[in-house]
Design a protein around this motif. Structure first.
Motif, short mmCIF file in Angstrom:
data_model
loop_
_atom_site.label_atom_id
_atom_site.label_comp_id
_atom_site.label_asym_id
_atom_site.label_seq_id
_atom_site.Cartn_x
_atom_site.Cartn_y
_atom_site.Cartn_z
N LEU A 1 0.83 -1.20 0.00
CA LEU A 1 0.00 0.00 0.00
C LEU A 1 0.87 1.26 0.00
CD1 LEU A 1 -2.69 -1.09 2.61
CD2 LEU A 1 -3.15 -0.54 0.24
N ARG A 2 1.86 1.29 0.87
CA ARG A 2 2.72 2.47 0.96
C ARG A 2 3.46 2.71 -0.35
NH1 ARG A 2 6.55 2.84 5.99
NH2 ARG A 2 6.98 0.70 5.36
N SER A 3 3.92 1.63 -0.99
CA SER A 3 4.68 1.79 -2.23
C SER A 3 3.82 2.35 -3.36
CB SER A 3 5.28 0.44 -2.65
OG SER A 3 4.25 -0.46 -3.04
N GLU A 4 2.51 2.17 -3.26
CA GLU A 4 1.61 2.68 -4.29
C GLU A 4 0.99 4.02 -3.90
OE1 GLU A 4 1.42 1.50 -7.13
OE2 GLU A 4 2.39 -0.44 -6.85
N GLY A 5 1.49 4.65 -2.83
CA GLY A 5 1.04 6.00 -2.47
C GLY A 5 -0.14 6.06 -1.54
N VAL A 6 -0.58 4.91 -1.00
CA VAL A 6 -1.71 4.90 -0.07
C VAL A 6 -1.18 5.14 1.35
CG1 VAL A 6 -3.61 3.56 0.89
CG2 VAL A 6 -3.01 3.33 -1.53
N ALA A 7 -1.77 6.09 2.05
CA ALA A 7 -1.39 6.37 3.43
C ALA A 7 -2.13 5.42 4.36
CB ALA A 7 -1.71 7.82 3.78
N VAL A 8 -1.51 5.12 5.50
CA VAL A 8 -2.09 4.21 6.49
C VAL A 8 -1.93 4.81 7.87
CG1 VAL A 8 -1.96 1.91 7.54
CG2 VAL A 8 -1.57 2.17 5.08
N VAL A 9 -3.04 4.84 8.63
CA VAL A 9 -2.98 5.14 10.05
C VAL A 9 -3.18 3.82 10.78
CG1 VAL A 9 -4.07 6.31 12.00
CG2 VAL A 9 -3.75 7.52 9.84
N LEU A 10 -2.19 3.44 11.58
CA LEU A 10 -2.15 2.11 12.17
C LEU A 10 -2.29 2.23 13.69
CD1 LEU A 10 -1.56 -0.95 11.63
CD2 LEU A 10 0.86 -0.41 11.98
N VAL A 11 -3.45 1.78 14.21
CA VAL A 11 -3.63 1.69 15.65
C VAL A 11 -3.17 0.30 16.08
CG1 VAL A 11 -5.32 1.60 17.52
CG2 VAL A 11 -5.52 3.34 15.75
N GLU A 12 -2.17 0.24 16.95
CA GLU A 12 -1.57 -1.05 17.29
C GLU A 12 -1.06 -1.08 18.72
OE1 GLU A 12 -0.91 -4.08 16.74
OE2 GLU A 12 -1.99 -4.24 14.85
N HIS A 13 -1.14 -2.29 19.31
CA HIS A 13 -0.47 -2.55 20.58
C HIS A 13 0.83 -3.32 20.37
CE1 HIS A 13 -3.42 -0.95 23.36
NE2 HIS A 13 -4.39 -1.54 22.68
N ASN A 14 0.99 -3.84 19.15
CA ASN A 14 2.24 -4.54 18.83
C ASN A 14 3.28 -3.49 18.46
OD1 ASN A 14 4.35 -6.01 17.64
ND2 ASN A 14 2.95 -7.60 16.89
N LEU A 15 4.08 -3.10 19.43
CA LEU A 15 5.01 -1.99 19.23
C LEU A 15 6.13 -2.34 18.26
CD1 LEU A 15 5.20 -0.60 22.87
CD2 LEU A 15 3.66 0.03 21.00
N ARG A 16 6.53 -3.61 18.20
CA ARG A 16 7.55 -4.00 17.24
C ARG A 16 7.05 -3.81 15.82
NH1 ARG A 16 10.24 -9.56 19.76
NH2 ARG A 16 11.01 -8.61 21.70
N LEU A 17 5.76 -4.13 15.61
CA LEU A 17 5.17 -3.93 14.28
C LEU A 17 5.14 -2.44 13.94
CD1 LEU A 17 3.70 -5.32 11.87
CD2 LEU A 17 1.56 -4.89 13.09
N VAL A 18 4.78 -1.61 14.91
CA VAL A 18 4.74 -0.17 14.68
C VAL A 18 6.13 0.34 14.35
CG1 VAL A 18 4.27 2.07 15.75
CG2 VAL A 18 2.71 0.15 16.15
N ARG A 19 7.13 -0.09 15.10
CA ARG A 19 8.49 0.37 14.85
C ARG A 19 8.97 -0.06 13.46
NH1 ARG A 19 12.59 2.06 18.28
NH2 ARG A 19 14.67 1.93 17.38
N LEU A 20 8.55 -1.26 13.02
CA LEU A 20 8.97 -1.78 11.73
C LEU A 20 8.33 -1.01 10.57
CD1 LEU A 20 10.46 -4.00 10.10
CD2 LEU A 20 8.38 -5.38 10.33
N LEU A 21 7.06 -0.59 10.75
CA LEU A 21 6.30 -0.04 9.63
C LEU A 21 6.18 1.48 9.64
CD1 LEU A 21 3.32 -2.58 9.46
CD2 LEU A 21 5.04 -2.21 7.69
#
Length: 648
Positions: A591-611
């Protein structure tokens, strides 16, 4: 001129051939049995020449036609109407009055009856779509009684106990000088044709985009609303059409009976029609036929009880009809047809509700790298998305000063959020910090008490959810919510509701070339999106056959079918295995590579840090920090309040 005519004829012939080919694909043993039964029914007048028996069978078929109309409202639109007998009465007495008092032609009087029943459907439907389902059932039941009281209150107009006599009509075909008497045999054949057409219309519409969207809004309203399904509009039009179908049944039945008897259109008629749908199977095309056959037992059982008690049989008919409704409720929504499916499944003949679907678990979550990228890129390069990328050097989303109170609780206090095109923005915080509330404000399911939301330069602060979705602001829900009665592919196709141009009710019913081409294209896109999330093998399965995390991936695919410019993901990784997390990372990266923005609500902090490119931290409804993942992980206030000693 000749060449143009040849070209038009060739295009028409091609369209007919394509429609025929698609019809042959849908043809199966059950279709053959139904077709054979209809042909046999149409040939009965050549065997049974008794006009009394033909009149009785024609009247029964008109009852089936009215029951099909109720099935559109109850089974397809999900509106529990207990007052459709009133629409039958409107059609019947419109014809009776116009034929006896004004001397109208039968065809024109019938048309007027259908139109007035439609007007009544508009008035009732406008209220029905705004009320809770139990209130709708009570309100429509009251309307059935009001019609009964009205007919009884004006005996001079509606005939009183004697009824209004309706003369036998004739239909003249002026172009050929042919006059057809509306005998019981003619009525019977007309009824067979109309019932067949109504059943076919229900079958086609329930499988078309219109019916899929209605099924989603009926069984999973929150999920349907999250992808832009306008439930009220679809239900309103379907309810109006069902009222017109009931009006048509009443308009023709009264001409067959030869008299408009007010006592025949009481609340009992509405109960019987509702019972027919419940007994046969709610939402099943053949349900009203099976249920109406069960209704034929009512007068016979009532006569038997009357003979035993020495009373009039009419006194027992409401009680018998009520017992049928109770029996239908005990059997369940599937009715007799659902019960027979279950019995066959137990006997091992076939599986109910999706026998054709494979029950194999997907062998893995790896994407089909050969098929996904090109199709996915084509989906994401819609002109609307291109224009957003071209124009979007500044923030795509600018939310400023958002505030929301629930009574005395301040859930969100002056929150700001800025997201650029192609950015993944993490939104973290402890439970109850206001993350989901912020997403609901952005998605339009909640209205902000204060603040402003600009999206791609347009003020969407007061815009409804459907307008935001059309603009490309899409939100997935925190809870897993898919329509259980639709297959996985169909759930994804529902996500494309706001993009459809040729999926309206009329085009779907008439199977226009553009509608069929669009539906085929949407199915292809749904398959591509399922391949993207690693669930291409599950396309023909039902959501209940998937794990909870697989259902979350289907929700993401459905959201992507709406062509998002900004995708709001609410805890998408909940319960996911390592392999599924890898799949989620791939999806968001695509999604990001095609220009789509994402707002990600997460408790998985490793996933947040990665993305995440940037992270916003909420606590008690306020933003306490914002920055890159590295900056947030070094913020001592955030570490102490939320992240803990290990950080992100």
């Amino acid at each position: 001129m000749i060449n143009a005519l040849r070209s038009s004829f060739f295009q028409l012939w091609q369209a007919v051939r394509e429609a025929g080919g698609e019809a042959r694909k849908e043809w199966n043993r059950k279709t053959s049995v139904v077709a054979a039964a209809l042909v046999a029914a149409a040939l009965l007048p050549f065997v049974i020449r008794d006009p009394v028996r033909l009149a009785a069978m024609g009247s029964a078929l008109y009852t089936v036609l009215a029951a099909v109309g109720v099935n559109f409202a109850v089974g397809m639109a999900g509106i529990p109407s207990l007052g459709h007998g009133a629409f039958v009465a409107v059609g019947a007495f419109t014809v009776a009055l116009l034929r006896t008092e004004a001397g109208w032609d039968p065809s024109l009087a019938t048309l007027a009856g259908v139109v007035l029943a439609g007007v009544a459907g508009v008035l009732v439907g406008a209220g029905a779509i705004r009320l809770a389902r139990p209130i709708v059932a009570i309100a429509t039941w009251v309307i059935a009684w009001l019609v009964t009281f009205t007919l009884a209150a004006f005996p001079g107009l509606f005939g009183g106990l004697q009824g209004l006599p309706v003369p036998e009509g004739t239909l003249g075909i002026g172009s050929v000088g042919l006059v057809v008497r509306l005998t019981p045999g003619v009525h019977y054949e007309v009824a067979v044709v109309l019932v067949a057409a109504a059943l076919a219309a229900f079958f086609v519409l329930s499988r078309a985009p219109w019916g899929l969207a209605l099924a989603a809004s009926r069984d999973a309203p929150a999920a349907a609303a999250s992808v832009g399904v306008e439930q009220g509009r679809l239900q309103f039009h379907t309810f109006t059409g069902s009222a017109m179908l009931c009006g048509l049944a009443g308009a023709l039945a009264v001409q067959l009976a030869g008299v408009a008897d007010p006592t025949a259109y009481g609340p009992l008629l509405s109960v019987e029609l509702f019972a027919a749908v419940l007994l046969g199977g709610v939402g099943r095309p053949l349900g009203p036929v099976v249920g109406a056959a069960g209704l034929l037992l009512i007068p016979r059982v009532a006569q038997g009880l009357g003979a035993i008690a020495g009373l009039e049989a009419e006194r027992f008919e409401p009680a018998v009809a009520s017992l049928l409704v109770v029996a239908a409720l005990v059997i369940g929504r599937g009715g007799i047809l659902g019960w027979t499916d279950s019995v066959r499944a137990r006997l091992g003949r076939r599986r109910p509700d999706g026998a054709e679907a494979s029950r194999r678990t997907p062998t893995g979550l790896e994407p089909n790298q050969d098929a996904v990228p090109d199709t996915w890129r084509r989906i994401l390069t819609e002109p609307r998305l291109n224009s957003s990328r071209a124009a979007g050097r500044g923030p795509l989303l600018q939310a400023t000063g958002l505030q929301k109170r629930f009574g005395g609780l301040l859930a969100l206090d002056g929150a700001d959020l800025h997201v650029a095109p192609g950015e993944v923005h993490g939104l973290i915080g402890p439970n109850g910090s206001g993350k989901t509330t912020l997403l609901r404000l952005l998605g339009g399911t909640l209205r902000a008490d204060n603040g402003r939301i600009l999206f791609a330069g347009h003020d969407l602060t007061e815009s409804p959810t459907s307008a935001r979705i059309r603009a490309g602001l899409i939100r997935t829900l925190q809870r897993v919510t898919l329509c259980p009665s639709l297959r996985v592919r169909e759930n994804v196709v529902v996500g494309a509701t706001t993009r459809r141009r040729y999926g309206g009710g009329v085009r779907s019913l008439t199977l226009t070339p553009l509608a069929r081409a669009e539906a085929k294209a949407m199915d292809g896109e749904a398959d591509a999106l399922l391949s993207l999330v690693g669930l291409e093998e599950a396309a023909e399965r039902y959501p209940r056959e998937l794990s909870g995390t697989e259902q979350r991936l289907v929700m993401v695919a459905a959201a992507c079918a709406a062509f998002p410019r900004l995708l709001l993901l609410d805890e998408p990784s909940a319960g996911m295995s390592h392999a599924e997390l890898v799949r989620l990372v791939d999806i968001i990266g695509q999604l990001r590579s095609e220009g789509v923005a994402v707002v990600l609500v997460e408790h998985n902090l490793r996933l947040v840090r990665l993305l995440a490119d940037r992270v916003t931290v909420l606590d008690a409804g306020r933003i306490v920090a914002e920055g890159t993942p590295d900056e947030i992980s070094r913020d001592q206030a955030v570490v102490q309040a939320y992240l803990g000693p290990r950080g992100m």
